[in-house]
Scaffold this active site. Structure first.
Site, PDB file in Angstrom:
ATOM      1  N   GLU A   1       0.803  -1.219   0.000  1.00 12.78           N
ATOM      2  CA  GLU A   1       0.000   0.000   0.000  1.00 12.78           C
ATOM      3  C   GLU A   1       0.835   1.268   0.000  1.00 12.78           C
ATOM      4  OE1 GLU A   1       0.099  -1.467   4.307  1.00 12.78           O
ATOM      5  OE2 GLU A   1      -0.014  -2.279   2.292  1.00 12.78           O
TER       6      GLU A   1
ATOM      7  N   ASP B   1      16.428  14.918 -33.136  1.00 12.10           N
ATOM      8  CA  ASP B   1      16.596  15.732 -34.324  1.00 12.10           C
ATOM      9  C   ASP B   1      18.069  16.114 -34.442  1.00 12.10           C
ATOM     10  OD1 ASP B   1      15.939  17.168 -36.549  1.00 12.10           O
ATOM     11  OD2 ASP B   1      15.249  18.930 -35.469  1.00 12.10           O
TER      12      ASP B   1
ATOM     13  N   ASP C   1      12.312  19.999 -31.019  1.00 11.39           N
ATOM     14  CA  ASP C   1      11.872  21.321 -30.585  1.00 11.39           C
ATOM     15  C   ASP C   1      10.985  22.032 -31.593  1.00 11.39           C
ATOM     16  OD1 ASP C   1      13.716  21.809 -32.540  1.00 11.39           O
ATOM     17  OD2 ASP C   1      14.901  23.261 -31.418  1.00 11.39           O
TER      18      ASP C   1
ATOM     19  N   ASP D   1       8.101  17.957 -34.730  1.00 10.19           N
ATOM     20  CA  ASP D   1       8.503  16.939 -33.754  1.00 10.19           C
ATOM     21  C   ASP D   1       7.371  16.562 -32.795  1.00 10.19           C
ATOM     22  OD1 ASP D   1      11.195  16.821 -34.656  1.00 10.19           O
ATOM     23  OD2 ASP D   1      11.631  18.663 -33.579  1.00 10.19           O
TER      24      ASP D   1
ATOM     25  N   ASN E   1       5.563 -13.972   3.969  1.00 10.18           N
ATOM     26  CA  ASN E   1       4.723 -13.972   5.173  1.00 10.18           C
ATOM     27  C   ASN E   1       3.410 -14.713   4.958  1.00 10.18           C
ATOM     28  OD1 ASN E   1       6.546 -12.586   6.713  1.00 10.18           O
ATOM     29  ND2 ASN E   1       5.616 -10.577   6.388  1.00 10.18           N
TER      30      ASN E   1
ATOM     31  N   ASN F   1       2.586  -4.547   9.499  1.00 10.76           N
ATOM     32  CA  ASN F   1       2.647  -4.024   8.136  1.00 10.76           C
ATOM     33  C   ASN F   1       2.955  -2.530   8.122  1.00 10.76           C
ATOM     34  OD1 ASN F   1       2.275  -4.644   5.278  1.00 10.76           O
ATOM     35  ND2 ASN F   1       0.513  -3.275   5.402  1.00 10.76           N
TER      36      ASN F   1
END
Length: 873
Positions: free
Chosen positions: A308, A350, A617, A621, A685, A710
């Site tokens: 978690e 590029d 850029d 692209d 476990n 836990n």
């Protein structure tokens, strides 16, 4: 004017989906004569009537690149919630509150909120891409309607409109040129070409070229460098090349390898739970007879099996990585891209501005034998200095050249007499200067083939010699070698002329060929070392450019890339996906590419299992940036490229990129540590729980004890994002591998079960815990052993070396491990013991626990070493 209007429908896509095609109407217009184009579009040089404009606006809609459907915040929130980890954690929140563990429920609730919020923000950011495209075209154009030129908002243009163009104008739609004078267009944003390209009104007759190379078509998104022209609008809005590109950007971001990896790991844990939790419930229900107790115990086991803390660990690791990367001139827009940055094994980039300095310079000035000649430089400088009107990129390169500090002084000795301007029929220009000795000299520069036709002599080593037929090919070979080396070449010639006040094109004959000047956007000094560094770190560099193959080959050769094989866009367009997929593995240079070619190459590389980064850029692209696992742009890029990118570099340098890659690998290494630790430990476990549930007359651990164990273990892992990373772990790309994670879980997890069972034996036979009355002692003993082994094993799993001796963890990780182990020892003796069901442990327990820990560490290190040597992990 008749009332019918031309069709602007699109043709069906060929061979593959998502290809960005130039409108078929544009292709037809390029191949047709001007009068045929005007007839097809139902227009004339005097433009459309207002009635025609209104009808066409209703038919075609506004001239806007894309009108993206805007979804509300609730829709984006639902998309963010539709994630298996979020669903799983939400269920466990309910479980935690149901079992009375308010603390666990609260913490996991915060995790759910954090994960959903991050996803929500990312989706909102992605929605701004189309808005940036639309913002780029909120300007006006000069349109001729009913014979009158007027300023018209771009969104009101329609096919058939006549447009006037001049220097500095943005091209407002896809246009066919119908008349032009000295027109140069900057289309680097679409094609990657570093130099402006010439556009004319003549019918396009060349075969085997890409539509973007048509000499009489101007595309939306490009701009006028110099000259004037009239053009007719052929396609508008989403039917333009730029508009079709925009449509590909308006969808949601592609799922990256990091997203897929997290999702696969989550489903792996869910499958484990689907097997383990029902088994634990049934075994305890049948053996203990208390189904209510068995149910709550099974729920606690589900919580224990779930990592978690994963959203928190991922978020903190990525956020910390983003902060560290910002110190190295790398700004992270999308946090999940950091892992992909580190896992990247192919970088597509590029050429212009990345490998090169993004600035055309005068590279060579030589005589006809290609020997350096200062007189050639002086003549070139005089022409560029004295010519009137807008200076071209090449003129500015000449004027910026400062090889000789006395050059400026030399220029002052000359005076301009007259100028014969450049035009596209001659492809040359001339000036006449007054020499220091009082005579007049005509100086000419232009396309070598045109200059050659007007020369009868050449100069070499101070001698002026006639151009004999036998020498013509030799002279031509010299400049063609420069062109083949990727240079833009101009020829220089001169002639002494009689003194008069004005000169004409007729004087440009019987010239003396003096030499050549060669221009290039040269590679950066850092490009070669940076490429070598990336390759040493396991990243293959591929060049994807819209520039021509000769220039690309020259630059790539200079930076150390193999130029044995170059694929160009025209060849790629003829290949099936299967054929191209086979070629892209061994080909590293791709030239004359369209934006869709770049996007297609990136998609095929990803389909072959590569983690692909794309660096660019320009507007051209943006589709590839969007399609890559990690899109990389620079702070000086066009807005749409930056919006499509995941990572922004403050400096356009591959060296900066290398530092970011290494930081990304550190982030991923730390995330992987948590996944390995939590999953393998919890997996072991649960095997212990299954066995104990089968033969014990009571629960092996109370639900509250499982949750406490836990939570404490999770707390010990909180500093993992700060942990040190071994150099060997960042030497090569480390993509997600669920098979590797599964092997780690299956081999390392059960080791903890072995020592859990030895603890069971100790508690049952040495401390006589078979008696249900002594269940709290058993549960306390296993709780402490389980927490101690899990916490200690963090330091074995975090490195492939011998812990502490060869690899030191970070100070925060050492401190939290020590704190949690201390809490585990003290908890049975604290005031919380009774509320958690703990009792004090006998003295003999502690030396047995120490022996257990030593054996556990030794066996885990041994198995880990074997797995590494067999390259199973």
């Amino acid at each position: 004017m008749v009332n019918t209007v031309p069709s602007q429908t699109t043709m069906p896509l060929k061979k593959r989906t998502n290809r960005i095609e130039v409108s078929p109407q544009v292709v037809e217009a390029a191949r047709a004569e001007i009068n045929e184009v005007l007839a097809t579009l139902r227009t004339s040089p005097t433009g459309l009537t207002q009635a025609d404009v209104e009808r066409r606006q209703q038919l075609y809609g506004p001239n806007e690149a894309v009108a993206e459907v805007k979804h509300g915040w609730l829709w984006r929130l639902m998309i963010s919630l539709r994630n298996p980890l979020v669903i799983l954690l939400s269920a466990l929140v309910a479980i935690s509150f149901a079992t009375g563990d308010v603390r666990a429920g609260t913490v996991m609730s915060l995790m759910v909120v954090l994960g959903v919020l991050l996803k929500f923000i990312q989706e909102t950011r992605a929605d701004t891409a189309a808005a940036k495209l639309k913002a780029m075209i909120k300007v006006t154009a000069t349109a001729v309607r009913e014979g009158v030129a007027q300023e018209v908002p771009l969104k009101e243009l329609v096919p058939g409109d006549i447009i006037k163009l001049s220097a500095g104008d943005m091209i407002p739609a896809d246009l066919r040129i119908i008349s032009s004078k000295d027109l140069f267009i900057i289309q680097a944003s679409l094609t990657g070409e570093s130099l402006p390209v010439e556009k004319v009104d003549a019918k396009e007759t060349r075969d085997g070229i890409l539509p973007l190379e048509f000499g009489n078509i101007c595309f939306l998104g490009t701009s006028v460098e110099s000259g004037t022209a009239n053009g007719v609008v052929v396609s508008t809005g989403k039917q333009t090349y730029f508009g079709k590109m925009a449509v590909t950007l308006s969808g949601r971001q592609v799922e990256t390898s990091f997203d897929k990896g997290i999702k696969r790991f989550t489903w792996l844990m869910i499958r484990f739970m689907a097997v383990m939790v029902p088994l634990v419930f049934l075994i305890n229900g049948f053996t203990k007879g208390n189904w209510g107790e068995a149910f709550f115990f099974a729920l606690a086991v589900a919580v224990g099996l779930t990592p978690e803390m994963l959203p928190m660990i991922v978020s903190v690791s990525l956020s910390r990585g983003a902060i560290l990367m910002s110190h190295k001139k790398v700004i992270v827009k999308r946090l999940n891209s950091i892992q992909n940055f580190g896992a990247m094994d192919v970088l597509c980039t590029d050429k212009t501005g990345t490998l090169t300095i993004d600035h055309v310079i005068l590279e060579q000035h030589c005589d006809v034998a290609r020997k350096e000649d200062d007189l050639v430089l002086l003549d070139t400088y005089l022409i560029s200095h004295f010519q009137t009107g807008l200076k071209s990129v090449l003129d500015r390169a000449v004027l910026d050249h400062r090889k000789d500090i006395h050059q400026q002084q030399a220029v002052e000795q000359y005076q301009r007499i007259d100028e014969i301007p450049f035009d596209f029929s001659r492809r040359m220009m001339s000036i006449v200067v007054l020499l220091p000795n009082g005579s007049h000299r005509l100086l000419t520069k232009g396309a070598p083939e045109e200059i050659f036709r007007r020369c009868t002599k050449f100069e070499l080593d101070g001698d002026i010699l006639p151009i004999e037929p036998i020498l013509i090919e030799d002279l031509r070979d010299e400049y063609q070698r420069l062109s083949a080396d990727g240079f833009r070449v101009l020829a220089l010639a001169y002639k002494d002329v009689e003194q008069r006040s004005a000169y004409s094109k007729d004087d440009e004959r019987d010239l003396v060929l003096r030499g050549y000047v060669a221009f290039l956007d040269p590679p950066k000094e850092s490009a070669g070392p940076a490429i070598a560094a990336l390759q040493s770190h396991g990243v293959t560099v591929k060049i994807l450019t819209g520039d021509n193959d000769l220039v690309t080959k020259k630059v790539c050769h200079d930076v150390g890339l193999s130029t044995d094989r170059i694929l160009i866009g025209a060849d790629i367009d003829k290949m099936s996906d299967e054929e191209l997929a086979a070629e892209i593995e061994t080909t590293h240079i791709f030239a004359r590419l369209s934006p869709s070619d770049k996007q297609r190459i990136v998609q095929l590389l990803r389909a072959k299992g590569h983690v692909v980064g794309f660096m660019g850029d320009g507007i051209n692209d943006a589709p590839a940036l969007r399609a890559a696992d990690v899109g990389i742009s620079v702070d000086s890029a066009v807005d749409i490229a930056k919006e499509s990118a995941d990572i922004i570099l403050l400096e356009k340098s591959l060296m900066v990129l290398e530092e970011g890659v290494l930081e990304g690998r550190k982030v991923f290494s730390n995330i992987l540590k948590y996944i390995r630790m939590g999953a393998s430990s919890n997996f072991g476990n649960m095997f212990s729980v299954l066995g104990a549930s089968a033969f014990l007359p009571y629960l092996p651990m109370l639900p509250m004890q499982i949750l406490t164990n836990n939570l404490l273990y999770d707390f010990s892992q909180v500093p993992i994002p700060t942990d040190n990373v071994d150099k060997e772990q960042i030497a090569k790309p480390r993509p997600w591998s669920m098979s590797e994670i599964a092997r780690f879980i299956l081999f390392i997890g059960p080791i903890s079960s072995i020592f859990d069972y030895t603890t069971y034996f100790v508690m049952l036979y040495i401390f006589n815990c078979w008696d249900p009355a002594r269940a709290p002692l058993f549960q306390t003993g296993w709780f402490v052993e389980s927490l101690m082994t899990q916490t200690l094993i963090i330091h074995i799993i975090r490195t492939n070396k011998i812990p502490f001796l060869q690899s030191m963890p970070s100070v925060p990780l050492i401190l939290t491990s020590a704190i949690i182990m201390s809490v585990g020892i003290l908890l049975p003796h604290s005031g919380l013991a009774s509320s958690l069901g703990f009792v004090e442990l006998p003295t003999l327990y502690w030396p047995i626990l120490l022996l257990t820990l030593l054996c556990y560490v030794f066996l885990t290190q041994l198995i880990k070493t074997i797995l590494i040597r067999k390259r199973w992990i």
